[in-house]
Structure formats: structure tokens, C-alpha cells
Enzyme design. Sequence first.
Site, short mmCIF file in Angstrom:
data_model
loop_
_atom_site.label_atom_id
_atom_site.label_comp_id
_atom_site.label_asym_id
_atom_site.label_seq_id
_atom_site.Cartn_x
_atom_site.Cartn_y
_atom_site.Cartn_z
N THR A 1 27.15 49.76 2.88
CA THR A 1 28.55 49.91 3.28
C THR A 1 29.49 48.91 2.59
OG1 THR A 1 27.63 50.57 5.40
CG2 THR A 1 29.99 50.22 5.34
N SER B 1 37.26 50.72 0.85
CA SER B 1 38.55 50.73 0.13
C SER B 1 38.86 49.39 -0.54
CB SER B 1 39.69 51.05 1.10
OG SER B 1 39.46 52.26 1.76
N HIS C 1 42.60 43.79 5.17
CA HIS C 1 43.58 44.28 6.15
C HIS C 1 44.29 43.12 6.84
CE1 HIS C 1 42.56 48.46 5.78
NE2 HIS C 1 41.28 48.23 5.99
N CYS D 1 35.16 51.32 -22.44
CA CYS D 1 36.26 51.70 -21.51
C CYS D 1 36.87 50.47 -20.84
CB CYS D 1 35.75 52.64 -20.44
SG CYS D 1 35.02 54.14 -21.05
C1 LIG Z 1 34.64 54.39 4.07
C2 LIG Z 1 34.77 52.96 4.48
C3 LIG Z 1 35.94 52.25 4.20
C4 LIG Z 1 36.07 50.92 4.60
N1 LIG Z 1 37.18 50.21 4.20
C5 LIG Z 1 37.27 48.90 4.54
C6 LIG Z 1 38.37 48.11 4.09
O1 LIG Z 1 39.18 48.57 3.28
N2 LIG Z 1 38.49 46.85 4.54
C7 LIG Z 1 37.60 46.31 5.43
O2 LIG Z 1 37.81 45.18 5.85
N3 LIG Z 1 36.50 47.00 5.80
C8 LIG Z 1 36.32 48.27 5.38
N4 LIG Z 1 35.20 48.98 5.74
C9 LIG Z 1 34.20 48.33 6.57
C10 LIG Z 1 33.27 47.42 5.78
O3 LIG Z 1 32.86 48.01 4.57
C11 LIG Z 1 32.04 47.10 6.66
O4 LIG Z 1 32.48 46.64 7.91
C12 LIG Z 1 31.16 46.02 6.05
O5 LIG Z 1 30.87 46.33 4.71
C13 LIG Z 1 29.88 45.87 6.84
O6 LIG Z 1 29.08 44.92 6.19
P1 LIG Z 1 27.60 44.65 6.65
O7 LIG Z 1 27.11 43.53 5.84
O8 LIG Z 1 27.56 44.53 8.14
O9 LIG Z 1 26.82 46.01 6.34
P2 LIG Z 1 26.12 46.53 5.00
O10 LIG Z 1 26.94 46.33 3.81
O11 LIG Z 1 25.68 47.93 5.27
O12 LIG Z 1 24.86 45.59 4.86
C14 LIG Z 1 23.70 45.75 5.64
C15 LIG Z 1 22.52 45.47 4.75
O13 LIG Z 1 21.34 45.53 5.52
C16 LIG Z 1 20.33 46.09 4.72
N5 LIG Z 1 19.30 46.62 5.61
C17 LIG Z 1 19.38 47.67 6.45
N6 LIG Z 1 18.24 47.84 7.09
C18 LIG Z 1 17.39 46.88 6.67
C19 LIG Z 1 16.04 46.55 6.97
N7 LIG Z 1 15.31 47.25 7.85
N8 LIG Z 1 15.48 45.50 6.33
C20 LIG Z 1 16.20 44.77 5.41
N9 LIG Z 1 17.47 45.06 5.08
C21 LIG Z 1 18.06 46.10 5.72
C22 LIG Z 1 21.05 47.17 3.94
O14 LIG Z 1 20.34 47.58 2.77
C23 LIG Z 1 22.37 46.51 3.64
O15 LIG Z 1 22.39 45.86 2.40
C24 LIG Z 1 35.04 50.31 5.32
C25 LIG Z 1 33.85 51.02 5.58
C26 LIG Z 1 33.71 52.33 5.14
C27 LIG Z 1 32.43 53.05 5.36
#
Ligand SMILES: Cc1cc2nc3c(=O)[nH]c(=O)nc-3n(C[C@H](O)[C@H](O)[C@H](O)COP(=O)(O)OP(=O)(O)OC[C@H]3O[C@@H](n4cnc5c(N)ncnc54)[C@H](O)[C@@H]3O)c2cc1C
Length: 485
Positions: A43, A48, A52, A411
Site C-alpha cells: 500500500t 496518491s 494531507h 525518458c
Molecule cells: C489508493 C490509496 C491512496 C492513498 N493515498 C494516500 C495519500 O495520498 N496520502 C496518505 O497519507 N495516505 C494515503 N493512502 C494510505 C497509505 O498509503 C497507507 O495508510 C500506508 O501506506 C500504510 O502503510 P503500512 O506500512 O501500514 O502498510 P503497507 O505499505 O501495506 O506495509 C505493510 C507491509 O507488511 C508486509 N507484510 C504483510 N504481511 C506480512 C507477513 N505475514 N510477514 C511479513 N511481512 C508482511 C507487506 O508486504 C508490506 O510491505 C492511500 C492508500 C491507498 C490504497
Amino acid sequence: MKQQYDVIIIGSGVVGSAIARELTRYEFKIGVLEKELDVVCETSGRNSGVIHAGFNNKPGSLMAKFCVEGCLGFDKVAKELDIPFKRIGKLVTGFTDEDMEILKKLKEQGDKNGVPGLRIISEEEIKKIDPNVAGKVALYSPMTGIVNPFIYTIALAENAYQNGAVFFFGREVVAIQRKEECYEVTTKNNEKYYAKWLINSAGLNSDQIARMVGITDYTIYPCRGEYFILDQKASAYLKVPAYPVPNKKEGGLGVHLTPTIDGNVLIGPSAEYLDEKDNYAATKEVMDKLVAEGTKILPQIKREHFIRNFSGIRPKLVEKETGGYADFVIEQREEIPNMINLIGIESPGLTSAVPIARYVVEKMKQKEELKENQNFNPIRKGILNFTEQTDERKAELIKENPNYGEIICRCESITKQEILEAIHNPLGVETVTGVKNRTRAMMGRCQGGYCQTRIAELIIQEKQKKVEEVIYSRQQGKMFVGGVR
Ligand SMILES: Cc1cc2nc3c(=O)[nH]c(=O)nc-3n(C[C@H](O)[C@H](O)[C@H](O)COP(=O)(O)OP(=O)(O)OC[C@H]3O[C@@H](n4cnc5c(N)ncnc54)[C@H](O)[C@@H]3O)c2cc1C
């Protein structure tokens, strides 16, 4: 293989990487387990890229608090990590009296959350900020910014690494057992890791990880958002992110147009609940919708500007029928000591990552005294962007190092030196997309048609690999099966 740590972090998206960095401020032995071959594969790299301001979130929620803190503090973090960040502002535009009422409510909410500078503006003022954005009325937010989410996450992880955190890639956590004074974490390749503290930052799989320790209360509902990426030419038509009035039921901010920090424009995301957590498909139906809604906000864009699509999946804690947002869950339960679960970290998780990480540290401090790491260094140096240098500096650089004189990605004008630095990145990542995400090579109009094989060749050369060993992105994704004559 047995590994002993003070803290194990599961997942190295932006949140896990920020936590790893924040924890290196203290004397801890930190291990990060990531199922993919690099940070930022899920994610965190599929959004985007907007920092924010914090007017979309409910006053009093963790989301509102962390979003505002994250946004206000971003200049400092960007400077420390040497990453590009622009506070370009944002317009939420409306057309009707009903829209005006929603915009006023958004402003009120933002004011309550402590967002500085929000203004309701007229059509005339919209045109002054961005002459191409359509709207009769708008909420203008000067604090909103843009960032490259790949570079940001990589920078957090690299700085954590430089301060002592160890990253293990290709390590999917499949089981967790509580032993006397620690957790035993088993990965799919049957390695065991032991730690006193466990941090569940597994994004879409955070509910599964919680279930491994007996917490069954949470279900993540995957909600896909599809995007179109427009060629850099389209950026001439858009100065600031332009959003429609949000539709509460949909649980996203609506299809919007966002200039990226690298000069492209994004249209999207859509919002569609799925049954699977890994279905990153792009569908014709949604793509057509994106074109229709995007051209409503910015009539100048044409089909020829569209170069590629992608999708990201929101880890939602609310079902489709409920809609909207649930607050971030960041909890530590007495019956499961020394484990912090981060669940439902959807938007604005990118903006909020550093304050979330600080909150995790605060939670740990409630349980034990943390000893400061006197050697912690918040400064990290990124790869120098050759195209952004002046002509004089470029000439100097080429003279000092001829690898700057060889363009690999036409590019985006990425030089051999930048590719070499990416291949020898501190985290040890060796994939082709690892190089792409660190340099922007392959992200231009031809999408790697010219440079992809050259990058693969450099990986083979620099890492002494066989052709068959080059991996595109994921573990099973070998790029070549052999050579041809
Ligand atoms: C369409 C969209 C638009 C968005 N736009 C924005 C924005 O503009 N601004 C903003 O602030 N936020 C935005 N967000 C939200 C933001 O992207 C997320 O809140 C954030 O990236 C979450 O980060 P994370 O590290 O929790 O999750 P992730 O990036 O999903 O990281 C979790 C990690 O855990 C790993 N993992 C999963 N299971 C296991 C396992 N069993 N063992 C080991 N590793 C594992 C995965 O491979 C992954 O790398 C958006 C989200 C989406 C989907």
C-alpha cells in the site's frame, strides 16, 4: 537459523519503516521482517503521494491528530532524509449550494483539527490558483504537500538501517508463539526469530498477524483504488491537487487529480471493495470512469496523456455497507504483553507515519524505560538527481565521474551513476523494481522499453549474477529463463 532481537517489526511499508527509524533513537536491537524483496511493495507505494493537511478526519480521532502533526512536521523530516517535498496546496472544488455546505463543514472540521490557512474561495480565486481547474467554489488548503512515496519509505528504512536496524526480506511471518519472556516468530522459510517486543505493522495482513497471537476482533476489508498515470506533458495543465467534494459513503476522497512530485499527473483512485487482498488488477470499467471524472475536473486532458495504470488497496476496518472511515487502531493489550498492533492504517497513513511511530514509542515507554541511543543520526543522504543540477554542475560531475555522462533511462534522463548507486543501496535490495523505485528509471513514457534490459545487465555485472537469477520484483518473478543467440 535463530535470531534474537529486542524488537521485531513485521512489515516494512511506510509505517513499519518509520517505526524502525524512530526506535533506533533508543538502544534496541531491531529486526524488520518483510515478506517481499524490498520495502514499499504494497500500500505504501500505491497511493496518491499526498501529504494531507488533516481536514478530512474526525476531530479527536488519531487520524486527525497524526495527519495534522505529520503534515506540519514534514519539512523537517524531508530535510533530514534528503527527499523532495513540495507544499503545493490543494483545491476541493464544488459546483452546487449543497457542495458549498459540505465544503464549509470540511473547513470547520479542519479548523477544529488545527489545520492552518484553510479558506473557502470563489470561482475567480480558483482560477488564480489554477486556471484550468473547474469549480464554482472551493476549499483551499495551502498546507497540503506532495512527496514520492517510494523514495520517502526507502529513506526512512535506509536511515533506520544506518542507525542499526536490520532488514530481512523475503521473510513472510506465518506463526507467532509466546515463549516465557519473548515471542518466537516463524517465517515461511522456516527461520525462527525471537524478540521481547513485537510490532505488527503488516498493513493488509495485520488482522492475520493479530490472529496469530489470539486477537480475533479485527477484519481488514480490502478496498481497491485504481489510478491512471499521465505523461509529464499533462502537468502543464495542473498546478495543484484538485479533488471533488468527498462522497462519505464511498470511503475514499473521490476521483481526484494530483500532480506528482516527479512531474506526472495521477487520476484516481476509485473505491471498490474486493474479496482478495492482493488483486491489483486495473479494470476497463474503472479506467473509463477515471477518464470521464478526470476530464470533468480538468477538461484539457486527452487519451494521449495516459501512459500507465496501477492500483492500491486500502486496509479498511469498515465494511462496504457501513462505508466511511474507522479510526486507526494502535493498541497494546495487557493479556498480550509487549506487542503493539497497528490495524486499519489506511489514508492518511502516509502522512501520519512518523507521528504513528512516535506514538508506538510512547506506548513502549509506558512499559519500560528506554535508553537513548547517543549515536542516532537523523541525517540520510539520497542519490543525487543528475537532471536537476545546473549545466555547470553537470559538467563538473561528468568530469569527476564519467558514469554521470552515460544516460541509461532516456525518458527520465537517469544516468549510469544513479543506477549504480541504486544497485548498491544500503538495504541490499537487488530487484529491477528496487532500482526503478530508487531512481525513477523505467517510470517515463516508454515504461522501461529502452532501459529495463540495461538495468538488468548492470545488476548482473555489479552483483555477479547469472542471467537466470535476475528478479523483476517478487520472489517468483525471474526476468529471464536464459540467453538467446
Ligand atoms: C489508493 C490509496 C491512496 C492513498 N493515498 C494516500 C495519500 O495520498 N496520502 C496518505 O497519507 N495516505 C494515503 N493512502 C494510505 C497509505 O498509503 C497507507 O495508510 C500506508 O501506506 C500504510 O502503510 P503500512 O506500512 O501500514 O502498510 P503497507 O505499505 O501495506 O506495509 C505493510 C507491509 O507488511 C508486509 N507484510 C504483510 N504481511 C506480512 C507477513 N505475514 N510477514 C511479513 N511481512 C508482511 C507487506 O508486504 C508490506 O510491505 C492511500 C492508500 C491507498 C490504497
